[in-house]
Scaffold this motif. Sequence first.
Motif, short mmCIF file in Angstrom:
data_model
loop_
_atom_site.label_atom_id
_atom_site.label_comp_id
_atom_site.label_asym_id
_atom_site.label_seq_id
_atom_site.Cartn_x
_atom_site.Cartn_y
_atom_site.Cartn_z
N PHE A 203 0.84 -1.20 0.00
CA PHE A 203 0.00 0.00 0.00
C PHE A 203 0.87 1.25 0.00
O PHE A 203 2.08 1.19 0.25
CB PHE A 203 -1.01 0.00 1.16
N THR A 204 0.26 2.37 -0.26
CA THR A 204 0.98 3.63 -0.39
C THR A 204 1.83 3.94 0.83
O THR A 204 1.48 3.54 1.95
CB THR A 204 0.00 4.80 -0.65
N ASN A 205 2.92 4.62 0.62
CA ASN A 205 3.77 5.06 1.71
C ASN A 205 3.74 6.58 1.83
O ASN A 205 4.64 7.20 2.39
CB ASN A 205 5.21 4.57 1.51
N ASP A 206 2.70 7.19 1.29
CA ASP A 206 2.56 8.64 1.36
C ASP A 206 2.41 9.07 2.81
O ASP A 206 1.95 8.30 3.66
CB ASP A 206 1.33 9.10 0.57
N PRO A 207 2.80 10.30 3.13
CA PRO A 207 2.68 10.78 4.51
C PRO A 207 1.26 11.25 4.85
O PRO A 207 0.64 11.96 4.06
CB PRO A 207 3.67 11.95 4.56
N TYR A 208 0.77 10.81 6.00
CA TYR A 208 -0.54 11.21 6.52
C TYR A 208 -0.47 11.25 8.05
O TYR A 208 0.27 10.47 8.65
CB TYR A 208 -1.63 10.18 6.15
N PRO A 209 -1.27 12.07 8.68
CA PRO A 209 -1.49 11.90 10.12
C PRO A 209 -2.19 10.55 10.31
O PRO A 209 -3.00 10.16 9.47
CB PRO A 209 -2.43 13.06 10.49
N LEU A 210 -1.89 9.83 11.38
CA LEU A 210 -2.46 8.48 11.51
C LEU A 210 -2.63 8.08 12.96
O LEU A 210 -1.99 8.63 13.85
CB LEU A 210 -1.59 7.46 10.78
N PHE A 211 -3.50 7.11 13.17
CA PHE A 211 -3.75 6.53 14.49
C PHE A 211 -3.92 5.03 14.33
O PHE A 211 -4.43 4.57 13.32
CB PHE A 211 -5.02 7.11 15.13
N VAL A 212 -3.48 4.27 15.32
CA VAL A 212 -3.68 2.82 15.35
C VAL A 212 -4.47 2.50 16.61
O VAL A 212 -4.09 2.90 17.71
CB VAL A 212 -2.34 2.05 15.35
N THR A 213 -5.59 1.80 16.43
CA THR A 213 -6.49 1.46 17.55
C THR A 213 -6.62 -0.05 17.63
O THR A 213 -6.88 -0.71 16.62
CB THR A 213 -7.87 2.09 17.33
N TRP A 214 -6.46 -0.58 18.83
CA TRP A 214 -6.62 -2.01 19.09
C TRP A 214 -7.74 -2.20 20.10
O TRP A 214 -7.86 -1.46 21.06
CB TRP A 214 -5.34 -2.60 19.68
N LYS A 215 -8.55 -3.21 19.86
CA LYS A 215 -9.61 -3.57 20.80
C LYS A 215 -9.44 -5.03 21.16
O LYS A 215 -8.82 -5.79 20.42
CB LYS A 215 -10.97 -3.29 20.18
N ILE A 216 -10.01 -5.42 22.31
CA ILE A 216 -9.83 -6.79 22.79
C ILE A 216 -11.15 -7.38 23.25
O ILE A 216 -12.02 -6.65 23.75
CB ILE A 216 -8.78 -6.83 23.93
N GLY A 217 -11.29 -8.69 23.08
CA GLY A 217 -12.45 -9.41 23.56
C GLY A 217 -13.66 -9.29 22.65
O GLY A 217 -13.68 -8.55 21.68
N ARG A 218 -14.68 -10.05 23.02
CA ARG A 218 -15.93 -10.04 22.23
C ARG A 218 -16.63 -8.69 22.26
O ARG A 218 -17.26 -8.29 21.31
CB ARG A 218 -16.88 -11.12 22.73
N ASP A 219 -16.51 -8.01 23.39
CA ASP A 219 -17.17 -6.71 23.51
C ASP A 219 -16.28 -5.58 22.97
O ASP A 219 -16.66 -4.42 23.02
CB ASP A 219 -17.59 -6.43 24.94
N LYS A 220 -15.13 -5.94 22.44
CA LYS A 220 -14.21 -5.01 21.79
C LYS A 220 -13.88 -3.78 22.66
O LYS A 220 -14.05 -2.65 22.26
CB LYS A 220 -14.75 -4.61 20.42
N ILE B 25 -3.11 5.12 19.77
CA ILE B 25 -2.17 6.23 19.77
C ILE B 25 -1.85 6.58 18.33
O ILE B 25 -2.01 5.77 17.43
CB ILE B 25 -0.89 5.90 20.58
N GLY B 26 -1.45 7.79 18.12
CA GLY B 26 -1.09 8.23 16.78
C GLY B 26 -0.52 9.62 16.82
O GLY B 26 -0.07 10.10 17.86
N THR B 27 -0.57 10.26 15.67
CA THR B 27 0.01 11.59 15.56
C THR B 27 -0.79 12.43 14.57
O THR B 27 -1.32 11.91 13.59
CB THR B 27 1.48 11.51 15.11
N PHE B 28 -0.88 13.73 14.85
CA PHE B 28 -1.50 14.66 13.91
C PHE B 28 -0.49 15.16 12.89
O PHE B 28 -0.84 15.84 11.95
CB PHE B 28 -2.13 15.84 14.65
N SER B 29 0.78 14.82 13.09
CA SER B 29 1.82 15.18 12.12
C SER B 29 1.88 14.10 11.05
O SER B 29 1.81 12.91 11.36
CB SER B 29 3.18 15.28 12.80
N ALA B 30 2.02 14.50 9.82
CA ALA B 30 2.08 13.53 8.72
C ALA B 30 3.34 12.67 8.83
O ALA B 30 4.43 13.18 9.06
CB ALA B 30 2.05 14.26 7.38
#
Length: 104
Positions: free
Chosen positions: A30-47, A53-58
């Motif tokens: 996938f693209t390697n272009d710069p973007y602000p980004l966040f990664v979110t993880w959830k756990i369990g059936r109820d998620k 965490i992420g950044t508003f800086s590209a």
Amino acid sequence: MVVSAEMCCFCFDVLYCHLYGYQPPRSPRFTNDPYPLFVTWKIGRDKRLRGCIGTFSAMNLHSGLREYTLTSLLQAEVHFMLLSAQLEEINCSSPGVLINFWKT
């Protein structure tokens, strides 16, 4: 469209390789272009929120997703250390890639 299922797979690969001591996964297609980004993880059936965490800086997506995949689960102060046993219970919400974003 910037966000893809491949990004979630890449995040899981980064995490798996880190937990089990393998070489990091190769650069994804996938693209390697710069973007602000966040990664979110959830756990369990109820998620329940497990880490986010992420950044508003590209950032280039490949290095940004690598960095924030691990930071969101392993280094965030409000979360316990991820155990390899939890790997089967977590899911990665689509990584958040902010498009047409501007700081005010």
